[in-house]
Design a protein around this motif. Structure first.
Motif, PDB file in Angstrom:
ATOM      1  N   ASP A   1      -0.644 -53.603 -45.085  1.00 49.69           N
ATOM      2  CA  ASP A   1      -0.667 -55.066 -45.268  1.00 49.69           C
ATOM      3  C   ASP A   1      -1.374 -55.740 -44.094  1.00 49.69           C
ATOM      4  O   ASP A   1      -2.213 -56.623 -44.280  1.00 49.69           O
ATOM      5  CB  ASP A   1       0.759 -55.637 -45.356  1.00 49.69           C
ATOM      6  CG  ASP A   1       1.487 -55.281 -46.639  1.00 49.69           C
ATOM      7  OD1 ASP A   1       0.837 -54.868 -47.618  1.00 49.69           O
ATOM      8  OD2 ASP A   1       2.730 -55.418 -46.654  1.00 49.69           O
ATOM      9  N   ALA A   2      -1.013 -55.337 -42.881  1.00 53.38           N
ATOM     10  CA  ALA A   2      -1.584 -55.960 -41.686  1.00 53.38           C
ATOM     11  C   ALA A   2      -3.081 -55.683 -41.574  1.00 53.38           C
ATOM     12  O   ALA A   2      -3.852 -56.589 -41.235  1.00 53.38           O
ATOM     13  CB  ALA A   2      -0.854 -55.450 -40.444  1.00 53.38           C
TER      14      ALA A   2
ATOM     15  N   GLU B   1      -5.171 -55.019 -44.030  1.00 54.01           N
ATOM     16  CA  GLU B   1      -5.858 -55.772 -45.085  1.00 54.01           C
ATOM     17  C   GLU B   1      -5.982 -57.256 -44.752  1.00 54.01           C
ATOM     18  O   GLU B   1      -6.916 -57.914 -45.201  1.00 54.01           O
ATOM     19  CB  GLU B   1      -5.117 -55.609 -46.412  1.00 54.01           C
ATOM     20  CG  GLU B   1      -5.251 -54.231 -46.995  1.00 54.01           C
ATOM     21  CD  GLU B   1      -4.344 -53.999 -48.191  1.00 54.01           C
ATOM     22  OE1 GLU B   1      -4.701 -53.151 -49.013  1.00 54.01           O
ATOM     23  OE2 GLU B   1      -3.280 -54.665 -48.300  1.00 54.01           O
ATOM     24  N   SER B   2      -5.050 -57.768 -43.948  1.00 54.66           N
ATOM     25  CA  SER B   2      -5.088 -59.192 -43.613  1.00 54.66           C
ATOM     26  C   SER B   2      -5.963 -59.507 -42.400  1.00 54.66           C
ATOM     27  O   SER B   2      -6.143 -60.674 -42.060  1.00 54.66           O
ATOM     28  CB  SER B   2      -3.668 -59.720 -43.385  1.00 54.66           C
ATOM     29  OG  SER B   2      -3.138 -59.196 -42.192  1.00 54.66           O
TER      30      SER B   2
ATOM     31  N   ASP C   1      -9.623 -51.163 -51.458  1.00 56.16           N
ATOM     32  CA  ASP C   1     -10.070 -52.466 -50.956  1.00 56.16           C
ATOM     33  C   ASP C   1     -11.449 -52.378 -50.288  1.00 56.16           C
ATOM     34  O   ASP C   1     -11.895 -53.342 -49.670  1.00 56.16           O
ATOM     35  CB  ASP C   1      -9.068 -53.027 -49.944  1.00 56.16           C
ATOM     36  CG  ASP C   1      -7.797 -53.522 -50.610  1.00 56.16           C
ATOM     37  OD1 ASP C   1      -7.819 -53.811 -51.815  1.00 56.16           O
ATOM     38  OD2 ASP C   1      -6.766 -53.618 -49.912  1.00 56.16           O
TER      39      ASP C   1
ATOM     40  N   ARG D   1      -4.821 -47.013 -50.933  1.00 54.37           N
ATOM     41  CA  ARG D   1      -4.767 -48.481 -50.996  1.00 54.37           C
ATOM     42  C   ARG D   1      -5.921 -49.117 -50.224  1.00 54.37           C
ATOM     43  O   ARG D   1      -6.598 -50.008 -50.723  1.00 54.37           O
ATOM     44  CB  ARG D   1      -3.432 -48.947 -50.444  1.00 54.37           C
ATOM     45  CG  ARG D   1      -3.290 -50.439 -50.452  1.00 54.37           C
ATOM     46  CD  ARG D   1      -1.902 -50.830 -50.075  1.00 54.37           C
ATOM     47  NE  ARG D   1      -1.880 -52.216 -49.667  1.00 54.37           N
ATOM     48  CZ  ARG D   1      -0.817 -52.808 -49.181  1.00 54.37           C
ATOM     49  NH1 ARG D   1       0.315 -52.138 -49.059  1.00 54.37           N
ATOM     50  NH2 ARG D   1      -0.861 -54.064 -48.824  1.00 54.37           N
TER      51      ARG D   1
ATOM     52  N   THR E   1       3.394 -49.139 -45.460  1.00 51.96           N
ATOM     53  CA  THR E   1       2.995 -50.300 -46.251  1.00 51.96           C
ATOM     54  C   THR E   1       2.778 -51.523 -45.358  1.00 51.96           C
ATOM     55  O   THR E   1       1.826 -52.280 -45.549  1.00 51.96           O
ATOM     56  CB  THR E   1       4.060 -50.611 -47.328  1.00 51.96           C
ATOM     57  OG1 THR E   1       4.157 -49.487 -48.201  1.00 51.96           O
ATOM     58  CG2 THR E   1       3.707 -51.841 -48.131  1.00 51.96           C
ATOM     59  N   ALA E   2       3.648 -51.706 -44.373  1.00 51.10           N
ATOM     60  CA  ALA E   2       3.497 -52.835 -43.442  1.00 51.10           C
ATOM     61  C   ALA E   2       2.184 -52.715 -42.673  1.00 51.10           C
ATOM     62  O   ALA E   2       1.490 -53.711 -42.450  1.00 51.10           O
ATOM     63  CB  ALA E   2       4.679 -52.893 -42.479  1.00 51.10           C
TER      64      ALA E   2
ATOM     65  N   CYS F   1       3.351 -53.743 -36.519  1.00 53.26           N
ATOM     66  CA  CYS F   1       3.579 -54.175 -37.898  1.00 53.26           C
ATOM     67  C   CYS F   1       5.054 -53.982 -38.239  1.00 53.26           C
ATOM     68  O   CYS F   1       5.585 -52.886 -38.128  1.00 53.26           O
ATOM     69  CB  CYS F   1       2.722 -53.329 -38.844  1.00 53.26           C
ATOM     70  SG  CYS F   1       0.985 -53.290 -38.342  1.00 53.26           S
TER      71      CYS F   1
END
Length: 132
Positions: free
Chosen positions: A20-21, A23-24, A64, A60, A16-17, A126
């Motif tokens: 997140d990274a 996607e950012s 996106d 996920r 998940t981390a 991450c």
């Protein structure tokens, strides 16, 4: 196209981390991601599609609009991740951090440490808020 090779193990928090990274990242809509899982012991012949953390990150990122491919490997995780980065001509390698004591790192090594020290590409480490 910007290519990220991400090492995904069975740990959902680290996966998940990494998601997140990724996607950012700026321009993530123009990013291609290769999720790499390395089997070090696989007596039942599992495939990368059967790793829950890999499936969740793939779903996920694809939701996106990020192009995702899977790369199943066997062997030392750091070595296979660096080989995958070269094979896919990655611009960036993403790895999840894992908290270890200094003695644990010395005895067992660290995939993240090996990727940073032995690789020839930028590495995104991450972290998760709650180490296990």
């Amino acid at each position: 196209m910007f290519t990220v090779v991400a090492g995904i193990d069975e740990n959902e928090n680290r996966a998940t981390a990494i998601a997140d990274a990724i996607e950012s990242l700026p321009g993530s809509d123009e990013t291609s991601v290769v999720l790499v899982h390395s089997f070090t012991d696989n007596p039942e012949g599992a495939s990368i599609d059967q790793i829950g953390a890999v499936r969740r990150v793939k779903e996920r990122l694809e939701s996106d609009g990020i192009d995702v491919r899977l790369d199943e490997q066997s062997g030392d995780p750091a070595t296979t991740l660096l080989e995958a980065a070269a094979d896919h001509d990655a611009d960036l390698v993403a790895v999840g951090a894992r908290e270890r004591s200094p003695a644990g790192k010395a005895v067992f090594g660290s995939v993240t440490q090996s990727v940073i020290l032995e690789g020839d590409r930028s590495v995104l480490v991450c972290t998760v808020d709650d180490f296990e």
